[in-house]
Design an enzyme around this catalytic site. Structure first.
Site, PDB file in Angstrom:
ATOM      1  N   SER A  10      45.231  14.945  26.801  1.00  0.00           N
ATOM      2  CA  SER A  10      46.815  14.631  26.700  1.00  0.00           C
ATOM      3  C   SER A  10      47.878  13.863  25.491  1.00  0.00           C
ATOM      4  O   SER A  10      47.078  12.362  26.507  1.00  0.00           O
ATOM      5  CB  SER A  10      47.384  14.911  27.905  1.00  0.00           C
ATOM      6  OG  SER A  10      48.985  14.479  28.055  1.00  0.00           O
ATOM      7  N   HIS A  35      46.562  17.542  23.268  1.00  0.00           N
ATOM      8  CA  HIS A  35      47.551  18.548  23.949  1.00  0.00           C
ATOM      9  C   HIS A  35      48.896  17.878  23.857  1.00  0.00           C
ATOM     10  O   HIS A  35      49.186  16.840  24.017  1.00  0.00           O
ATOM     11  CB  HIS A  35      46.936  18.672  25.247  1.00  0.00           C
ATOM     12  CG  HIS A  35      47.443  19.346  26.614  1.00  0.00           C
ATOM     13  ND1 HIS A  35      47.968  20.911  26.959  1.00  0.00           N
ATOM     14  CD2 HIS A  35      48.411  19.266  27.488  1.00  0.00           C
ATOM     15  CE1 HIS A  35      48.180  20.812  28.022  1.00  0.00           C
ATOM     16  NE2 HIS A  35      48.947  20.443  28.762  1.00  0.00           N
ATOM     17  N   ASP A  37      52.431  17.255  25.243  1.00  0.00           N
ATOM     18  CA  ASP A  37      53.271  18.124  26.551  1.00  0.00           C
ATOM     19  C   ASP A  37      54.840  17.989  26.135  1.00  0.00           C
ATOM     20  O   ASP A  37      55.108  16.701  25.612  1.00  0.00           O
ATOM     21  CB  ASP A  37      53.039  17.154  27.055  1.00  0.00           C
ATOM     22  CG  ASP A  37      51.972  17.426  28.210  1.00  0.00           C
ATOM     23  OD1 ASP A  37      51.821  18.827  28.397  1.00  0.00           O
ATOM     24  OD2 ASP A  37      50.707  16.733  28.150  1.00  0.00           O
ATOM     25  N   HIS A  69      52.147  22.374  24.765  1.00  0.00           N
ATOM     26  CA  HIS A  69      52.090  22.491  26.320  1.00  0.00           C
ATOM     27  C   HIS A  69      53.722  22.571  26.255  1.00  0.00           C
ATOM     28  O   HIS A  69      54.469  21.490  26.614  1.00  0.00           O
ATOM     29  CB  HIS A  69      51.250  22.406  27.558  1.00  0.00           C
ATOM     30  CG  HIS A  69      51.796  22.409  28.416  1.00  0.00           C
ATOM     31  ND1 HIS A  69      51.421  21.828  29.996  1.00  0.00           N
ATOM     32  CD2 HIS A  69      52.911  22.830  29.814  1.00  0.00           C
ATOM     33  CE1 HIS A  69      51.728  22.162  30.686  1.00  0.00           C
ATOM     34  NE2 HIS A  69      52.779  23.070  30.854  1.00  0.00           N
ATOM     35  N   ASP A 184      45.082  21.622  34.629  1.00  0.00           N
ATOM     36  CA  ASP A 184      45.971  20.233  33.719  1.00  0.00           C
ATOM     37  C   ASP A 184      46.339  19.472  34.212  1.00  0.00           C
ATOM     38  O   ASP A 184      47.307  19.930  35.402  1.00  0.00           O
ATOM     39  CB  ASP A 184      46.963  20.966  32.457  1.00  0.00           C
ATOM     40  CG  ASP A 184      47.607  19.974  32.201  1.00  0.00           C
ATOM     41  OD1 ASP A 184      47.736  19.076  31.507  1.00  0.00           O
ATOM     42  OD2 ASP A 184      49.315  19.804  31.459  1.00  0.00           O
ATOM     43  N   GLY A 185      46.378  18.223  34.990  1.00  0.00           N
ATOM     44  CA  GLY A 185      46.759  17.384  35.559  1.00  0.00           C
ATOM     45  C   GLY A 185      45.459  16.664  36.296  1.00  0.00           C
ATOM     46  O   GLY A 185      44.933  17.474  37.017  1.00  0.00           O
ATOM     47  N   GLY A 186      45.855  15.045  36.315  1.00  0.00           N
ATOM     48  CA  GLY A 186      44.444  14.561  37.305  1.00  0.00           C
ATOM     49  C   GLY A 186      43.076  14.879  37.112  1.00  0.00           C
ATOM     50  O   GLY A 186      42.698  14.418  37.902  1.00  0.00           O
ATOM     51  N   GLY A 206      44.219  12.988  30.144  1.00  0.00           N
ATOM     52  CA  GLY A 206      45.396  12.200  29.601  1.00  0.00           C
ATOM     53  C   GLY A 206      44.754  10.754  30.073  1.00  0.00           C
ATOM     54  O   GLY A 206      44.635  10.199  29.165  1.00  0.00           O
ATOM     55  N   SER A 207      45.478  10.369  31.105  1.00  0.00           N
ATOM     56  CA  SER A 207      45.486   8.620  31.688  1.00  0.00           C
ATOM     57  C   SER A 207      44.258   9.049  32.117  1.00  0.00           C
ATOM     58  O   SER A 207      43.418   7.509  31.957  1.00  0.00           O
ATOM     59  CB  SER A 207      46.557   8.429  32.764  1.00  0.00           C
ATOM     60  OG  SER A 207      46.331  10.039  34.142  1.00  0.00           O
TER      61      SER A 207
END
Ligand code: DX5
Ligand code: ZN
Length: 228
Positions: A10, A35, A37, A69, A184-186, A206-207
């Site tokens: 992401s 990805h 967003d 997304h 998706d996420g974390g 992502g991060s």
């Protein structure tokens, strides 16, 4: 047996002034999925980016695969009109819309769309029970389970996601072998491993990849270490 797992990057939390470097480093590290967003300040508070930036990304790396997304409420009568600027880009392979954001009419249009030229995904928020989308599975290629509330990068993975993945896997019981189970996420090296053990085969990070302070190469290596 080794599972095929795809890692998608992401770019939401990238520094856009140096996006080119990040894209290049992701490519060098073997990441061939982005990805993307899209946030509309309507379905979620945040406003991110649209098709112009994506077309620049695709021009920079014509071989990239993109999953979009869409954290948006569709504002056109036809879903096609809203998605057109994205789906005309040949690199866009998957479009994922949010279950919570769709009107029944928009959902119907999306599911009944024959030969769209992309894979169809539905995303669900952390507080949406997985059972809500069971009746849609036969029309879909991807289920994207949000492991954080949609709207921002850099949030903490919700552990309740693991049970959701397991329930989905149990429910499908090999009946949809083509179905991608995306999370998706974390995502980091630990949560990635838990998601894969539970049955996920597509992870968005992502991060962890872009904002750790370490090189992208290093982060990708740590993230793909799960098979050991
Ligand atoms: C959140 C987005 C995610 C997010 C992932 O709304 O859909 O794709 O950017 O970022 P990290 O990996 O930082 O949670
Ligand atoms: Zn996302």
């Amino acid at each position: 047996m080794k599972k095929e797992v795809t890692i998608a990057a992401s770019i939401l939390t990238a520094n856009f002034l140096s996006l080119k470097d990040d894209l290049l480093n992701l490519q060098k590290a073997g990441i061939n999925w982005i990805h993307f967003d899209v946030m509309d300040h309507h379905f979620v508070d945040n406003l991110s980016f649209g098709a112009k930036i994506l077309s620049d990304v695709c021009r920079f790396n014509a071989n990239i695969n993109v999953d979009c997304h869409m954290m948006v409420k569709i504002t056109t009568k036809k879903v096609y009109d809203y998605l057109k600027p994205f789906i005309i880009l040949p690199q866009v392979k998957t479009i994922t819309l949010h279950y919570e954001a769709l009107t029944p009419e928009h959902l119907k249009q999306f599911l009944e769309w024959k030969n769209p030229g992309f894979k169809k995904g539905i995303a669900i928020n952390p507080n949406t029970p997985i059972t809500k989308i069971y009746h849609l599975l036969e029309h879909l290629d991807t289920i994207l389970i949000m492991s954080v509330p949609p709207g921002a990068g850099g949030q903490i993975f919700l552990n309740s996601t693991i049970e959701k993945i397991k329930n989905l896997v149990k429910h499908i019981d090999n009946s949809f072998p083509h179905l991608t189970i995306a999370i998706d996420g974390g995502i980091n090296n630990l949560t990635a491993s838990d998601c894969i053990s539970a049955g996920a085969n597509y992870l968005v990070a992502g991060s962890y990849l872009l904002n750790s302070g370490n090189s992208i190469k290093n982060q990708v290596a740590m993230l793909t270490n799960y098979e050991k």
